[in-house]
Design an enzyme around this catalytic site. Structure first.
Site, PDB file in Angstrom:
ATOM      1  CG  ASP A 169      -2.074  -1.277   1.367  1.00 16.05           C
ATOM      2  OD1 ASP A 169      -2.269  -1.693   0.076  1.00 16.05           O
ATOM      3  OD2 ASP A 169      -2.326  -1.712   2.266  1.00 16.05           O
ATOM      4  NE  ARG A 207      -2.295  -0.538  12.052  1.00 16.62           N
ATOM      5  CZ  ARG A 207      -1.219  -1.101  11.535  1.00 16.62           C
ATOM      6  NH1 ARG A 207       0.103  -1.068  11.891  1.00 16.62           N
ATOM      7  NH2 ARG A 207      -1.230  -2.204  10.556  1.00 16.62           N
ATOM      8  CG  ASP A 253      -5.147  -1.433  10.968  1.00 17.89           C
ATOM      9  OD1 ASP A 253      -5.296  -1.598  12.214  1.00 17.89           O
ATOM     10  OD2 ASP A 253      -4.510  -1.943  10.448  1.00 17.89           O
ATOM     11  CB  SER A 301      -3.559  -8.386   3.882  1.00 19.03           C
ATOM     12  OG  SER A 301      -3.350  -7.215   4.665  1.00 19.03           O
TER      13      SER A 301
END
Length: 406
Positions: free
Chosen positions: A15, A95, A124, A176
């Site tokens: 990404d 996060r 996220d 992922s």
């Protein structure tokens, strides 16, 4: 006139590898990449060259491992917070730790915006953005997955290849994954069908499968002080080193695999396989010590707090008054959660093998089945009569009114 700056949460994965050129093509920003190192290992190697090559003006690699363990993992462990009975929240509490540093660097650099590579289907995006809103509400947030025309990871790979950008996945091996010092998650590809058994030999990276673990059990002792693990087998470790050592021991015994279909915050169910070797043992050991050291009312109420705490962490609500208040409650319960727990690890299982504490509420003189002079068993008759009095009153009322319960 100087360009406005955007701070990008950068990992070098698929990404964020394509987001830098995308930002350059679609915004007239100077891109400052920030990699928050929460223990993803070798994934940080070569990142600076890659970030600069794809268009970033600079890259910060911030070692957040000790802050992550001390300020995020330990409070969640002490709370006993587990999302939906399985998930030990490895991505969830990483996060806000990373986002906090993004805000700090954005302030330092005088940036206008923060950009992240989270998808519009995931949790996220919420965790990053709620942290930013809580700490720096004036900053703009850019989420390319909610803007660009790219619809899949396959299209991302095509985008990267068209621009000569190397990415760490292929269309054939396109899981992922999110890795940090606490866990490694796997999603996508064949795992998207909950009917498929995960190919553990193919996906496991932090540990071995239970079938490949040793044929003899491994015993490990863990010392806690006020709910925080401090020693393994009598040897003191710092926070980061302790988690790494526990990962090594548990991973070698195939402990810590969870196959989860979870309820995402954004409204859908998702399936993932999580490796959390050390965390699984630490949670189990901490729970055993609490059984010994907490009174019934506190232990039972704390279970409710643990569920709420897990929801808050999962939903990205770390920087909220309620989470802070729950942590204050949890800290008060941990004042006597000090002692040593011995755990037996064997082919994926993790079972207690003895617990001791100077604050133990277990009194052998009272609990024994042998003769004792402490507990008068006749006293229980009066207790039962009073405890059962409401039942007796109701039963008499039903009899008077001819209502039968049998």
């Amino acid at each position: 006139m100087a360009k406005e700056k955007v701070v990008l949460a950068y990992s070098g994965g698929l990404d964020t590898s394509i987001i830098i050129p995308w930002l350059k093509e679609n915004y007239d920003y100077e891109v400052i990449a920030v990699c928050g190192d929460v223990g993803q290992g070798k994934e940080t190697e070569g990142l600076e060259e890659k970030a600069l090559k794809t268009g970033a003006s600079k890259l910060y690699i911030e070692n957040l491992q000790e802050e992550y363990v001390t300020d995020f993992i330990w409070p969640t462990l002490k709370a006993g917070a587990v999302y939906e009975g399985k998930y030990l929240l490895g991505t969830s509490h990483a996060r806000p730790c990373i986002a906090k540093r993004l805000v700090e660097i954005a302030e330092k650099e005088g940036a206008t915006a923060i950009c992240h590579g989270c998808t519009g289907k995931g949790n996220d995006q919420v965790r990053f953005e709620l942290t930013i809103k809580a700490l720096a509400p004036h900053l703009k947030i850019i989420a390319p997955w909610r803007i660009w025309d790219i619809k899949s990871r396959e299209e991302e790979i095509d985008y990267a290849q068209a621009r000569g950008i190397e990415v760490p996945v292929t269309k054939e091996d396109n899981y992922s994954m999110d890795r940090n010092i606490w866990h490694l998650s796997h999603e996508g590809m064949d795992l998207e069908d909950p009917a498929n058994e995960p190919n553990l030999d193919k996906i496991l990276k932090l540990m071995v499968s239970p079938e490949k673990a040793p044929d003899k059990p491994t015993y490990v002792t863990i010392d806690f002080e006020k709910g925080i693990p401090t020693k393994i087998d009598g040897v003191a470790y710092g926070p980061v080193e302790l988690v790494k050592k526990m990962n090594e021991i548990a991973g070698a015994n195939g402990v810590g695999i969870d196959d989860i279909v979870e309820n995402r915050l954004v409204g859908m169910k998702s399936r993932g396989v999580y490796e959390t070797p050390g965390g699984t043992v630490l949670y189990a050991a901490h729970r055993e010590l609490e059984y010994l050291c907490l009174d019934k009312q506190t232990l039972h109420y704390k279970a409710d707090v643990a569920n709420k705490f897990a929801d808050l962490v999962y939903d990205g609500l770390w920087y909220t008054p309620l989470r802070e208040a729950l942590s204050a409650f949890v800290d008060s319960t941990q004042e006597t959660v000090t002692g040593t727990v011995r755990m037996k690890l064997y082919k994926g299982s993790c079972t207690p093998a003895g617990t001791t504490s100077p604050y133990s509420l277990y009194d052998e003189d009272i609990a024994t089945f042998d003769a004792d002079e402490v507990y008068d068993q006749k006293d229980s008759a009066g207790f039962i009569n009073l405890f059962g009095l409401p039942l007796k009153v109701r039963a008499n009322m039903l009899r008077r009114n001819g209502i039968k319960k049998i």
